[in-house]
Design a protein around this motif. Structure first.
Motif, PDB file in Angstrom:
ATOM      1  N   GLY A   1      -8.110  12.924  -4.394  1.00  0.00           N
ATOM      2  CA  GLY A   1      -7.105  13.292  -3.753  1.00  0.00           C
ATOM      3  C   GLY A   1      -5.796  13.265  -4.459  1.00  0.00           C
ATOM      4  O   GLY A   1      -5.941  13.458  -5.876  1.00  0.00           O
ATOM      5  N   ALA A   2      -4.454  13.489  -3.692  1.00  0.00           N
ATOM      6  CA  ALA A   2      -3.252  13.536  -4.721  1.00  0.00           C
ATOM      7  C   ALA A   2      -3.398  15.000  -5.350  1.00  0.00           C
ATOM      8  O   ALA A   2      -4.461  15.729  -4.774  1.00  0.00           O
ATOM      9  CB  ALA A   2      -3.012  12.610  -5.568  1.00  0.00           C
ATOM     10  N   TYR A   3      -2.708  15.079  -6.240  1.00  0.00           N
ATOM     11  CA  TYR A   3      -2.882  16.406  -7.249  1.00  0.00           C
ATOM     12  C   TYR A   3      -2.832  16.336  -8.660  1.00  0.00           C
ATOM     13  O   TYR A   3      -2.123  16.931  -9.305  1.00  0.00           O
ATOM     14  CB  TYR A   3      -1.902  17.619  -6.640  1.00  0.00           C
ATOM     15  N   TYR A   4      -3.333  15.243  -9.108  1.00  0.00           N
ATOM     16  CA  TYR A   4      -3.690  14.602 -10.424  1.00  0.00           C
ATOM     17  C   TYR A   4      -4.835  14.413 -10.862  1.00  0.00           C
ATOM     18  O   TYR A   4      -5.873  14.095 -10.107  1.00  0.00           O
ATOM     19  CB  TYR A   4      -2.803  13.469 -10.437  1.00  0.00           C
ATOM     20  N   THR A   5      -5.203  14.733 -12.239  1.00  0.00           N
ATOM     21  CA  THR A   5      -6.333  14.404 -12.758  1.00  0.00           C
ATOM     22  C   THR A   5      -5.945  13.590 -14.087  1.00  0.00           C
ATOM     23  O   THR A   5      -5.063  14.377 -14.926  1.00  0.00           O
ATOM     24  CB  THR A   5      -7.245  15.696 -13.142  1.00  0.00           C
TER      25      THR A   5
ATOM     26  N   SER B   1       0.918  -1.081   0.035  1.00  0.00           N
ATOM     27  CA  SER B   1      -0.009  -0.155  -0.045  1.00  0.00           C
ATOM     28  C   SER B   1       0.749   1.167   0.058  1.00  0.00           C
ATOM     29  O   SER B   1       1.678   1.691   0.886  1.00  0.00           O
ATOM     30  CB  SER B   1      -0.838  -0.030   1.135  1.00  0.00           C
ATOM     31  N   ASP B   2       0.838   2.043  -1.176  1.00  0.00           N
ATOM     32  CA  ASP B   2       1.689   3.064  -1.317  1.00  0.00           C
ATOM     33  C   ASP B   2       0.764   4.263  -0.999  1.00  0.00           C
ATOM     34  O   ASP B   2      -0.137   4.572  -1.611  1.00  0.00           O
ATOM     35  CB  ASP B   2       2.144   3.218  -2.625  1.00  0.00           C
ATOM     36  N   GLU B   3       0.885   5.035   0.166  1.00  0.00           N
ATOM     37  CA  GLU B   3       0.499   6.099   0.824  1.00  0.00           C
ATOM     38  C   GLU B   3       0.896   7.338   0.732  1.00  0.00           C
ATOM     39  O   GLU B   3       0.995   8.315   1.617  1.00  0.00           O
ATOM     40  CB  GLU B   3      -0.045   5.455   2.290  1.00  0.00           C
ATOM     41  N   MET B   4       1.755   7.511  -0.249  1.00  0.00           N
ATOM     42  CA  MET B   4       2.420   8.633  -0.549  1.00  0.00           C
ATOM     43  C   MET B   4       1.682   9.798  -0.529  1.00  0.00           C
ATOM     44  O   MET B   4       2.062  11.144  -0.065  1.00  0.00           O
ATOM     45  CB  MET B   4       3.310   8.605  -1.932  1.00  0.00           C
ATOM     46  N   TYR B   5       0.346   9.942  -0.765  1.00  0.00           N
ATOM     47  CA  TYR B   5      -0.424  11.100  -0.977  1.00  0.00           C
ATOM     48  C   TYR B   5      -1.502  11.255   0.331  1.00  0.00           C
ATOM     49  O   TYR B   5      -2.443  11.968   0.041  1.00  0.00           O
ATOM     50  CB  TYR B   5      -1.122  11.196  -2.256  1.00  0.00           C
ATOM     51  N   GLU B   6      -1.083  10.386   1.119  1.00  0.00           N
ATOM     52  CA  GLU B   6      -2.322  10.253   2.234  1.00  0.00           C
ATOM     53  C   GLU B   6      -2.774  11.739   2.768  1.00  0.00           C
ATOM     54  O   GLU B   6      -3.773  12.078   3.079  1.00  0.00           O
ATOM     55  CB  GLU B   6      -1.849   9.397   3.325  1.00  0.00           C
ATOM     56  N   SER B   7      -1.712  12.556   2.715  1.00  0.00           N
ATOM     57  CA  SER B   7      -2.078  13.895   3.368  1.00  0.00           C
ATOM     58  C   SER B   7      -2.738  14.839   2.197  1.00  0.00           C
ATOM     59  O   SER B   7      -3.231  15.937   2.584  1.00  0.00           O
ATOM     60  CB  SER B   7      -0.859  14.782   3.856  1.00  0.00           C
ATOM     61  N   PHE B   8      -2.901  14.298   1.063  1.00  0.00           N
ATOM     62  CA  PHE B   8      -3.702  15.244  -0.063  1.00  0.00           C
ATOM     63  C   PHE B   8      -4.850  14.466  -0.295  1.00  0.00           C
ATOM     64  O   PHE B   8      -5.179  13.770  -1.145  1.00  0.00           O
ATOM     65  CB  PHE B   8      -2.733  15.406  -1.268  1.00  0.00           C
ATOM     66  N   ILE B   9      -5.670  14.839   0.624  1.00  0.00           N
ATOM     67  CA  ILE B   9      -7.032  14.212   0.608  1.00  0.00           C
ATOM     68  C   ILE B   9      -8.233  15.225   0.664  1.00  0.00           C
ATOM     69  O   ILE B   9      -8.080  16.122   1.720  1.00  0.00           O
ATOM     70  CB  ILE B   9      -7.219  13.029   1.552  1.00  0.00           C
ATOM     71  N   TYR B  10      -9.279  15.415  -0.068  1.00  0.00           N
ATOM     72  CA  TYR B  10      -9.973  16.763  -0.065  1.00  0.00           C
ATOM     73  C   TYR B  10     -11.485  16.162   0.416  1.00  0.00           C
ATOM     74  O   TYR B  10     -12.194  17.317   0.869  1.00  0.00           O
ATOM     75  CB  TYR B  10     -10.055  17.215  -1.258  1.00  0.00           C
ATOM     76  N   GLU B  11     -11.705  14.984   0.310  1.00  0.00           N
ATOM     77  CA  GLU B  11     -13.237  14.518   0.738  1.00  0.00           C
ATOM     78  C   GLU B  11     -12.976  13.372   1.578  1.00  0.00           C
ATOM     79  O   GLU B  11     -12.403  12.497   1.115  1.00  0.00           O
ATOM     80  CB  GLU B  11     -13.979  14.456  -0.481  1.00  0.00           C
TER      81      GLU B  11
END
Ligand code: PLP
Length: 374
Positions: free
Chosen positions: A308-312, A199-209
């Protein structure tokens, strides 16, 4: 007199050129609007830089234990308990020189020739590209079109050779966040078939909902990976950590001893300081995320993921090839990443909104402009 030596068979067809091409393209454009690379907004915070400088001044510049300095592993153990509900001994944590290298070490530590690794499609490229390096067999499971886990497809792809399932939430490149219920179900499936989960949780702090859920909190056969690159804007410091079953962490440490000896002592001191404060604020990311969603939808795109993260990750108009659409964007001074780096699908592109809101806005204006150009 030089003899011609060929690279190993293992690397002969290895292709990581998508990123190299982007870096080359950056050099040729004048002030490009760069929505391609996954950099977070702004530089490393000052208090972290100070800790790095202090480490140098205090001569903390020697080798450290292969698994990292005890103080950092202790700080990580506390963080995992507090934020992720993962109770783990400090000896079951190992510090790695970035998650990318960490992933290779995990693969080498757990995979035998012929073992199967299930990777979601699309996903962060090293997950799939590094599987053959470990002589293992890649199985890609599509998450299109909504980028969520397809639990039935995962079940259907399990064989007696399945060793690993790799997940990443919040996700690069899609921005999808997996709901807790799905992660609980995935853990049940993995348990039934005795499969390890990465489980790669690199973006755990970038969560918006909603909030982040770590599958490692309910399934001990999880190798949880995280790092400092994004949450603390430390991409160039090269530091991350891996935690999981004792035997696997031990094997990684054996490998680390001869493959890297240790991660940078300076980066480790800086990371220790980083953990003493909260991760970077998310407010500006939340704004950019909404801006991206609104602008793309207005231009006629179907926006999935983006939680989440900062990609679309979005589908190009009229089924255009990703590389053609990215080339057209580059003609307008905008850099995007062709989706094929992440996926077997070749009609998606990835937009990163890690940059400033002005940069993101300028990039979105160009996307709107080129959307209806043939
Ligand atoms: N994991 C994911 C999902 C990523 O998107 C990235 C970088 O973009 C990494 C890991 C890289 O981590 P590191 O900088 O620690 O190698």
């Amino acid at each position: 007199m030089y003899y011609i030596h060929r690279s190993s068979k293992r690397l002969r067809d290895f292709d990581s050129s998508v990123f190299q091409k982007i870096f080359q393209k950056q050099q040729t454009l004048k002030n490009p609007i760069d929505l391609s690379v996954g950099l977070p907004e702004g530089p490393t915070p000052q208090y972290i830089k100070d800790a790095g400088i202090q480490a140098i001044q205090n001569d903390l510049t020697e080798y450290t234990p292969a698994n990292g300095i005890p103080a950092l592993r202790e700080a990580i153990a506390s963080k995992l308990l507090e934020d992720n509900d993962i109770a783990i001994d400090t000896t079951d944590i190992t510090i790695v020189p970035g998650l990318t290298t960490g992933l290779l070490m995990v693969y080498l530590a757990v995979l035998d020739p012929g073992d199967e690794v299930m990777v979601m499609d699309p996903s962060y490229p090293p997950y799939h590209y590094l599987v053959p390096i470990a002589d293992a067999v890649l199985k890609r499971v599509p998450t299109l079109p909504n980028f969520q886990l397809d639990l039935e497809a995962i079940q259907a792809n399990i064989t007696d050779k399945t060793k690993l399932i790799v997940i990443n939430t919040p996700n690069n490149p899609t921005g999808a966040v997996y709901p807790k219920e799905d992660l609980v179900k995935l853990a049940e499936i993995a348990k039934k078939h005795n499969i390890l989960i990465i489980s790669d949780e690199m973006y755990e702090s970038f969560i918006y909902e909603g909030s982040h859920f770590s599958i490692g909190s309910i399934y001990p056969n999880t190798i949880t990976m995280n790092g400092f690159s994004k949450a603390y804007a430390m991409t160039g410091w090269r530091l991350g950590y891996v935690t999981g079953p004792t035997e696997i962490i031990k094997a990684i440490n054996q490998l680390q001893q001869y493959a890297v000896f240790c991660s940078s002592s300076i980066a480790q001191q800086a990371a220790l300081a980083a953990l003493s404060r909260p991760t970077l604020p998310r407010d500006s990311y939340a704004k950019k995320r909404q801006l991206v969603k609104d602008s793309l939808e207005k231009a006629g795109y179907d926006v999935q993921g983006n939680d989440g993260a900062y990609y679309t990750f979005f589908k190009t108009p009229q089924g255009q090839k990703d590389i053609d659409f990215a080339a057209k964007a580059a003609d307008h001074n905008l850099l995007l990443l062709p989706g094929r780096a992440f996926s077997t699908e070749e009609t998606y592109v990835r937009l990163s909104y890690g940059g400033t809101i002005e940069t993101v806005q300028r990039g979105l204006d160009i996307i709107t402009e080129i959307t209806n150009q043939a």
